[in-house]
Design an enzyme around this catalytic site. Structure first.
Site, PDB file in Angstrom:
ATOM      1  N   GLU A   1     -93.328   1.516 -14.022  1.00  0.00           N
ATOM      2  CA  GLU A   1     -94.465   2.435 -13.958  1.00  0.00           C
ATOM      3  C   GLU A   1     -95.597   1.999 -14.884  1.00  0.00           C
ATOM      4  OE1 GLU A   1     -93.734   6.661 -14.377  1.00  0.00           O
ATOM      5  OE2 GLU A   1     -91.810   6.472 -13.384  1.00  0.00           O
TER       6      GLU A   1
ATOM      7  N   HIS B   1     -96.223   8.628  -9.955  1.00  0.00           N
ATOM      8  CA  HIS B   1     -95.045   9.344  -9.438  1.00  0.00           C
ATOM      9  C   HIS B   1     -93.891   8.349  -9.306  1.00  0.00           C
ATOM     10  CE1 HIS B   1     -92.985  12.610  -7.386  1.00  0.00           C
ATOM     11  NE2 HIS B   1     -92.467  11.665  -6.617  1.00  0.00           N
TER      12      HIS B   1
ATOM     13  N   ASP C   1     -98.878  15.369  -4.199  1.00  0.00           N
ATOM     14  CA  ASP C   1     -98.324  14.017  -4.046  1.00  0.00           C
ATOM     15  C   ASP C   1     -98.694  13.336  -2.735  1.00  0.00           C
ATOM     16  OD1 ASP C   1     -97.116  14.084  -6.550  1.00  0.00           O
ATOM     17  OD2 ASP C   1     -95.184  14.775  -5.775  1.00  0.00           O
TER      18      ASP C   1
ATOM     19  N   SER D   1     -94.304   8.070 -22.398  1.00  0.00           N
ATOM     20  CA  SER D   1     -94.241   6.601 -22.426  1.00  0.00           C
ATOM     21  C   SER D   1     -95.387   6.003 -21.607  1.00  0.00           C
ATOM     22  CB  SER D   1     -92.884   6.079 -21.950  1.00  0.00           C
ATOM     23  OG  SER D   1     -92.706   6.301 -20.577  1.00  0.00           O
ATOM     24  N   ASN D   2     -95.808   6.705 -20.561  1.00  0.00           N
ATOM     25  CA  ASN D   2     -96.970   6.216 -19.797  1.00  0.00           C
ATOM     26  C   ASN D   2     -98.257   6.333 -20.620  1.00  0.00           C
ATOM     27  OD1 ASN D   2     -96.357   5.258 -16.962  1.00  0.00           O
ATOM     28  ND2 ASN D   2     -95.157   7.143 -17.028  1.00  0.00           N
TER      29      ASN D   2
ATOM     30  N   LYS E   1     -97.269  20.383 -14.283  1.00  0.00           N
ATOM     31  CA  LYS E   1     -97.916  21.509 -13.597  1.00  0.00           C
ATOM     32  C   LYS E   1     -98.667  21.031 -12.354  1.00  0.00           C
ATOM     33  CE  LYS E   1     -99.012  25.617 -16.264  1.00  0.00           C
ATOM     34  NZ  LYS E   1     -98.016  26.315 -15.532  1.00  0.00           N
TER      35      LYS E   1
HETATM   36  C1  GAR Z   1     -92.519   9.434 -15.249  1.00  0.00           C
HETATM   37  O1  GAR Z   1     -91.398   8.886 -14.619  1.00  0.00           O
HETATM   38  C2  GAR Z   1     -93.530   9.917 -14.220  1.00  0.00           C
HETATM   39  O2  GAR Z   1     -93.610   9.097 -13.096  1.00  0.00           O
HETATM   40  C3  GAR Z   1     -92.929  11.250 -13.856  1.00  0.00           C
HETATM   41  O3  GAR Z   1     -92.515  11.803 -15.089  1.00  0.00           O
HETATM   42  C4  GAR Z   1     -92.152  10.724 -15.973  1.00  0.00           C
HETATM   43  C5  GAR Z   1     -92.917  10.887 -17.258  1.00  0.00           C
HETATM   44  O4  GAR Z   1     -92.518   9.935 -18.214  1.00  0.00           O
HETATM   45  N1  GAR Z   1     -93.882  12.068 -13.173  1.00  0.00           N
HETATM   46  C6  GAR Z   1     -93.566  12.851 -12.158  1.00  0.00           C
HETATM   47  O5  GAR Z   1     -92.421  12.989 -11.759  1.00  0.00           O
HETATM   48  C7  GAR Z   1     -94.737  13.589 -11.528  1.00  0.00           C
HETATM   49  N2  GAR Z   1     -94.344  14.207 -10.296  1.00  0.00           N
HETATM   50  P1  GAR Z   1     -93.363   9.727 -19.537  1.00  0.00           P
HETATM   51  O6  GAR Z   1     -93.595  11.114 -20.144  1.00  0.00           O
HETATM   52  O7  GAR Z   1     -92.473   8.901 -20.415  1.00  0.00           O
HETATM   53  O8  GAR Z   1     -94.652   9.041 -19.209  1.00  0.00           O
END
Ligand code: GAR
Length: 213
Positions: free
Chosen positions: A184, A114, A155, A17-18, A96
């Site tokens: 986000e 994050h 992080d 989604s990002n 990863k």
């Molecule tokens: C998001 O919430 C992102 O912040 C998190 O995974 C999700 C991915 O969502 N990332 C982490 O936790 C990294 N440590 P998405 O695939 O819908 O963008």
């Protein structure tokens, strides 16, 4: 590829989604002079790959099981990235941990989103729903999301932007992850704009820390 546009690589592992927020921001000109050059996934079934395909964006699954070490795997990623003249690498739900070789190859050019207010609830093993589970268990009254530079310590790189979100007593992992994810997307676009066009000096990047509710 258009060489006068900034070239972004997006590394993904899941829903994407990002990634979609980046694609949409480019289309709506919220992200100007920018192009997603390549989407790289370490998971074959990541929906993010499907999103890239749908949008006609070059995408590739690189299979970690074909490599003996993370260094070998990341060497392949470095090779792919180098052929695309990448200005910025965005980790968008990428699970990863990057090798130091990859981080060094793109010094100050990697950012991550994050789903917590780092340095809280970050580090190895803290991703996706696990973060929200830990937040709820801890009893904190606010959480949020962070866009930061990726450095050798997981992080813990300089923070570009943060957004705070209240945690309600009624919140569950599902409601919290939905609320955080909703914030986000715009934070990531703002962070990409800053990282690409404001030339943030990494040592001073913490000066850009913005807390908004
Ligand atoms: C998001 O919430 C992102 O912040 C998190 O995974 C999700 C991915 O969502 N990332 C982490 O936790 C990294 N440590 P998405 O695939 O819908 O963008």
């Amino acid at each position: 590829m258009s060489y006068n546009k900034k070239q972004i690589a997006v590394l993904v592992s899941g829903n994407g989604s990002n990634l979609q927020a980046i694609i949409d921001a480019i289309k709506s000109n919220q992200l100007k002079n920018t192009e997603v050059a390549i989407v790289i996934s370490n998971k074959p079934n990541a929906y993010a790959l499907h999103r890239a395909q749908t949008e006609g964006i070059k995408n590739v699954f690189i299979n970690p099981s074909e490599f003996n070490t993370i260094q070998d795997f990341d060497k392949k990623i470095i090779d792919v990235l180098k052929t695309h003249n990448i200005d910025l690498i965005v980790l968008a739900g990428y699970t990863k941990i990057l090798s130091s070789e990859l981080i060094n190859a793109f010094n100050n050019k990697i950012i991550n989103i994050h789903p917590s207010l780092l340095p809280l609830f970050g580090g190895k093993g803290m991703y996706g729903q696990k973060v929200h589970e830990a937040v709820l268990k801890s009893g904190v009254k606010e959480t949020g999301c962070t866009v930061h530079f990726v450095t050798q310590e997981v992080d813990a790189g300089p923070i570009i932007l943060q957004k705070k979100i209240p945690v309600l007593s009624s919140d569950t992992i599902e409601t919290l992850s939905k609320k955080v994810l909703g914030e986000e997307h715009s934070l990531l676009i703002e962070g990409i704009n800053l990282a690409l066009f404001e030339n943030l000096p990494i040592k001073k990047a913490e000066n850009y820390l913005q807390n908004t509710i």
